[in-house]
Scaffold this motif. Structure first.
Motif, PDB file in Angstrom:
ATOM      1  N   HIS A 195       0.817  -1.217   0.000  1.00  0.00           N
ATOM      2  CA  HIS A 195       0.000   0.000   0.000  1.00  0.00           C
ATOM      3  C   HIS A 195       0.848   1.264   0.000  1.00  0.00           C
ATOM      4  N   ARG A 196       2.157   1.081  -0.119  1.00  0.00           N
ATOM      5  CA  ARG A 196       3.083   2.225  -0.151  1.00  0.00           C
ATOM      6  C   ARG A 196       2.734   3.226   0.951  1.00  0.00           C
ATOM      7  N   ALA A 197       2.666   2.704   2.166  1.00  0.00           N
ATOM      8  CA  ALA A 197       2.286   3.545   3.300  1.00  0.00           C
ATOM      9  C   ALA A 197       3.286   4.681   3.499  1.00  0.00           C
ATOM     10  N   ASP A 198       2.775   5.881   3.691  1.00  0.00           N
ATOM     11  CA  ASP A 198       3.651   6.982   4.106  1.00  0.00           C
ATOM     12  C   ASP A 198       4.051   6.788   5.560  1.00  0.00           C
ATOM     13  N   VAL A 199       3.145   6.196   6.310  1.00  0.00           N
ATOM     14  CA  VAL A 199       3.446   5.836   7.695  1.00  0.00           C
ATOM     15  C   VAL A 199       2.673   4.563   8.046  1.00  0.00           C
ATOM     16  N   PHE A 200       3.365   3.663   8.737  1.00  0.00           N
ATOM     17  CA  PHE A 200       2.745   2.432   9.244  1.00  0.00           C
ATOM     18  C   PHE A 200       2.770   2.524  10.771  1.00  0.00           C
ATOM     19  N   LEU A 201       1.600   2.357  11.393  1.00  0.00           N
ATOM     20  CA  LEU A 201       1.518   2.410  12.854  1.00  0.00           C
ATOM     21  C   LEU A 201       0.944   1.105  13.382  1.00  0.00           C
ATOM     22  N   SER A 202       1.756   0.372  14.128  1.00  0.00           N
ATOM     23  CA  SER A 202       1.260  -0.856  14.740  1.00  0.00           C
ATOM     24  C   SER A 202       0.798  -0.518  16.160  1.00  0.00           C
ATOM     25  N   LEU A 203      -0.467  -0.807  16.448  1.00  0.00           N
ATOM     26  CA  LEU A 203      -1.055  -0.424  17.735  1.00  0.00           C
ATOM     27  C   LEU A 203      -1.065  -1.586  18.717  1.00  0.00           C
ATOM     28  N   HIS A 204      -0.612  -1.303  19.919  1.00  0.00           N
ATOM     29  CA  HIS A 204      -0.586  -2.324  20.973  1.00  0.00           C
ATOM     30  C   HIS A 204      -0.939  -1.708  22.319  1.00  0.00           C
ATOM     31  N   TYR A 205      -1.284  -2.594  23.253  1.00  0.00           N
ATOM     32  CA  TYR A 205      -1.404  -2.175  24.652  1.00  0.00           C
ATOM     33  C   TYR A 205      -0.508  -3.065  25.479  1.00  0.00           C
ATOM     34  N   ASN A 206       0.084  -2.477  26.501  1.00  0.00           N
ATOM     35  CA  ASN A 206       1.096  -3.122  27.310  1.00  0.00           C
ATOM     36  C   ASN A 206       0.480  -3.818  28.522  1.00  0.00           C
ATOM     37  N   SER A 207       1.275  -4.654  29.151  1.00  0.00           N
ATOM     38  CA  SER A 207       0.787  -5.334  30.344  1.00  0.00           C
ATOM     39  C   SER A 207       1.950  -5.823  31.199  1.00  0.00           C
ATOM     40  N   THR A 208       1.896  -5.532  32.487  1.00  0.00           N
ATOM     41  CA  THR A 208       2.822  -6.117  33.471  1.00  0.00           C
ATOM     42  C   THR A 208       1.999  -6.443  34.713  1.00  0.00           C
ATOM     43  N   PRO A 209       1.304  -7.576  34.688  1.00  0.00           N
ATOM     44  CA  PRO A 209       0.398  -7.917  35.798  1.00  0.00           C
ATOM     45  C   PRO A 209       1.110  -7.921  37.157  1.00  0.00           C
ATOM     46  N   GLU A 210       2.420  -8.198  37.162  1.00  0.00           N
ATOM     47  CA  GLU A 210       3.144  -8.235  38.442  1.00  0.00           C
ATOM     48  C   GLU A 210       3.370  -6.842  39.035  1.00  0.00           C
ATOM     49  N   TYR A 211       3.235  -5.799  38.185  1.00  0.00           N
ATOM     50  CA  TYR A 211       3.331  -4.408  38.669  1.00  0.00           C
ATOM     51  C   TYR A 211       2.090  -3.640  38.209  1.00  0.00           C
ATOM     52  N   PRO A 212       0.971  -3.860  38.889  1.00  0.00           N
ATOM     53  CA  PRO A 212      -0.312  -3.349  38.374  1.00  0.00           C
ATOM     54  C   PRO A 212      -0.452  -1.826  38.390  1.00  0.00           C
ATOM     55  N   THR A 213       0.498  -1.111  39.001  1.00  0.00           N
ATOM     56  CA  THR A 213       0.367   0.353  38.996  1.00  0.00           C
ATOM     57  C   THR A 213       1.116   0.997  37.840  1.00  0.00           C
ATOM     58  N   VAL A 214       1.929   0.214  37.134  1.00  0.00           N
ATOM     59  CA  VAL A 214       2.682   0.781  36.010  1.00  0.00           C
ATOM     60  C   VAL A 214       1.708   1.241  34.931  1.00  0.00           C
ATOM     61  N   LYS A 215       1.971   2.419  34.383  1.00  0.00           N
ATOM     62  CA  LYS A 215       1.110   2.960  33.327  1.00  0.00           C
ATOM     63  C   LYS A 215       1.945   3.788  32.360  1.00  0.00           C
ATOM     64  N   GLY A 216       1.340   4.176  31.269  1.00  0.00           N
ATOM     65  CA  GLY A 216       2.023   5.088  30.358  1.00  0.00           C
ATOM     66  C   GLY A 216       2.168   4.565  28.942  1.00  0.00           C
ATOM     67  N   ILE A 217       2.760   5.432  28.138  1.00  0.00           N
ATOM     68  CA  ILE A 217       2.841   5.189  26.697  1.00  0.00           C
ATOM     69  C   ILE A 217       4.287   5.099  26.235  1.00  0.00           C
ATOM     70  N   ASP A 218       4.578   4.080  25.440  1.00  0.00           N
ATOM     71  CA  ASP A 218       5.907   3.859  24.846  1.00  0.00           C
ATOM     72  C   ASP A 218       5.780   3.929  23.330  1.00  0.00           C
ATOM     73  N   THR A 219       6.782   4.485  22.682  1.00  0.00           N
ATOM     74  CA  THR A 219       6.822   4.476  21.219  1.00  0.00           C
ATOM     75  C   THR A 219       8.126   3.832  20.766  1.00  0.00           C
ATOM     76  N   TYR A 220       8.020   2.869  19.860  1.00  0.00           N
ATOM     77  CA  TYR A 220       9.199   2.169  19.342  1.00  0.00           C
ATOM     78  C   TYR A 220       9.398   2.428  17.860  1.00  0.00           C
ATOM     79  N   TYR A 221      10.671   2.564  17.490  1.00  0.00           N
ATOM     80  CA  TYR A 221      11.025   2.647  16.079  1.00  0.00           C
ATOM     81  C   TYR A 221      12.218   1.734  15.873  1.00  0.00           C
ATOM     82  N   TYR A 222      12.532   1.384  14.643  1.00  0.00           N
ATOM     83  CA  TYR A 222      13.682   0.523  14.396  1.00  0.00           C
ATOM     84  C   TYR A 222      14.765   1.268  13.613  1.00  0.00           C
ATOM     85  N   SER A 223      14.376   1.784  12.440  1.00  0.00           N
ATOM     86  CA  SER A 223      15.354   2.444  11.582  1.00  0.00           C
ATOM     87  C   SER A 223      15.684   3.847  12.122  1.00  0.00           C
ATOM     88  N   ASP A 224      16.973   4.250  12.038  1.00  0.00           N
ATOM     89  CA  ASP A 224      17.367   5.613  12.445  1.00  0.00           C
ATOM     90  C   ASP A 224      16.520   6.646  11.717  1.00  0.00           C
TER      91      ASP A 224
END
Ligand SMILES: [Zn+2]
Length: 298
Positions: A191-220
């Motif tokens: 589809h020759r995407a100008d931008v590809f966004l993969s959407l996820h939600y995080n989970s750490t059941p052992e630390y139930p108060t952890v919250k927030g947003i992370d953004t990951y990229y691979y290429s510089d």
């Protein structure tokens, strides 16, 4: 309490309408890099490629060709390269009761049309990839909601808001369906995407108060994109800023298009999962992404 009964009714309607989507036959792919075409013949354009051992619902047959549902689209494959599975696919209707359906969301979105950012995204091709799906439910939330359903709902809200800004939006899946990572990446490339966004939600059941947003990229190359989009989302939400990070993730590494993977909150955190279930939060995230993309494309 009024809302609960309405949602219950919506839920019943949803289950009924989803039962229509049950496919009796699936194509089990046997050919490597099998072309999926816009019509039943080799003269038609290739819109996707599929690989063993993937399965896709069969929608229609015509001579030696069948039409399948693949990554948010429909296309044709030749009968020599797959076998037919008679499946009794029961659509998962285990959507958490407190989650209302897409129709309700649509109604709410059209009510809140005050979203009016400076600049627009006309002509930009955005591929949104709702993480997980089907047998891969992803993380399980504090209230037992599935990540795969939250990402799909988020993608639907995001699509509308991006389209309001003139973007062309393609979803790698539009229903609760298993799609391999390779197919998601192929979809973005084709589809020759100008931008590809993969959407996820995080989970750490052992630390139930952890919250927030992370953004990951691979290429510089994609670091500025990550910075703009992350900043945009953080500016629109109240949750913790966990920053951006370079990470070797398959959907990013094998992607030729500018791409990010967004972890949009912790569903192991009860409060954050409640936010994720609300249209207000999904709209805020979406507005943030619009703002980030506008800054990026400038
Ligand atoms: Zn995930």
């Amino acid at each position: 309490m009024k809302k609960v009964s309405f949602v219950t009714i919506v839920g019943i309607v949803l289950i009924f309408s989803m039962s229509v989507l049950i496919y009796a036959k699936e194509a089990q792919i046997e050919g490597e890099n099998l072309n999926v075409r816009t019509g039943p013949g080799t003269e038609y354009d290739v819109i996707a490629q599929v690989n063993p051992p993937e399965n896709y619902p069969i929608l229609e047959e015509s001579g030696d060709w069948v039409k399948i549902q693949v990554t948010g689209e429909e296309g044709w494959i030749h009968k020599d390269y797959f076998s037919i599975l008679e499946s009794e696919t029961s659509i998962e209707t285990e959507e958490p009761e407190q989650v209302d359906d897409g129709e309700t969301e649509k109604a709410k979105i059209s009510e809140s049309k005050e979203i009016n950012q400076s600049g627009n995204l006309t002509g930009k091709r955005i591929v949104i990839d709702p993480g997980h799906g089907g047998r891969d439910v992803g993380a399980i939330g504090a209230s037992e909601g599935y990540e795969s359903l939250y990402t799909l709902r988020t993608a639907n809200v995001m699509k509308e808001i991006l389209e309001d800004q003139g973007a062309e939006v393609f979803l790698t899946r539009t229903r609760d369906q298993y799609i391999p990572l390779t197919s998601r990446v192929t979809f973005a490339n084709l589809h020759r995407a100008d931008v590809f966004l993969s959407l996820h939600y995080n989970s750490t059941p052992e630390y139930p108060t952890v919250k927030g947003i992370d953004t990951y990229y691979y290429s510089d190359r994609d670091q500025p994109l990550a910075e703009y989009v992350h900043e945009g989302i953080i500016s629109q939400t109240d949750t913790s800023d966990r920053g951006i990070e370079q990470r070797d993730l398959q959907v990013l590494r094998t992607n030729h298009r500018p791409s990010l993977l967004l972890e949009l909150g912790f569903i192991s955190n009860q409060t954050e999962e409640m936010h994720v279930q609300s249209i207000v939060y999904l709209e805020a995230i979406s507005r943030g992404i619009v703002a980030g993309l506008q800054a990026y494309f400038k």
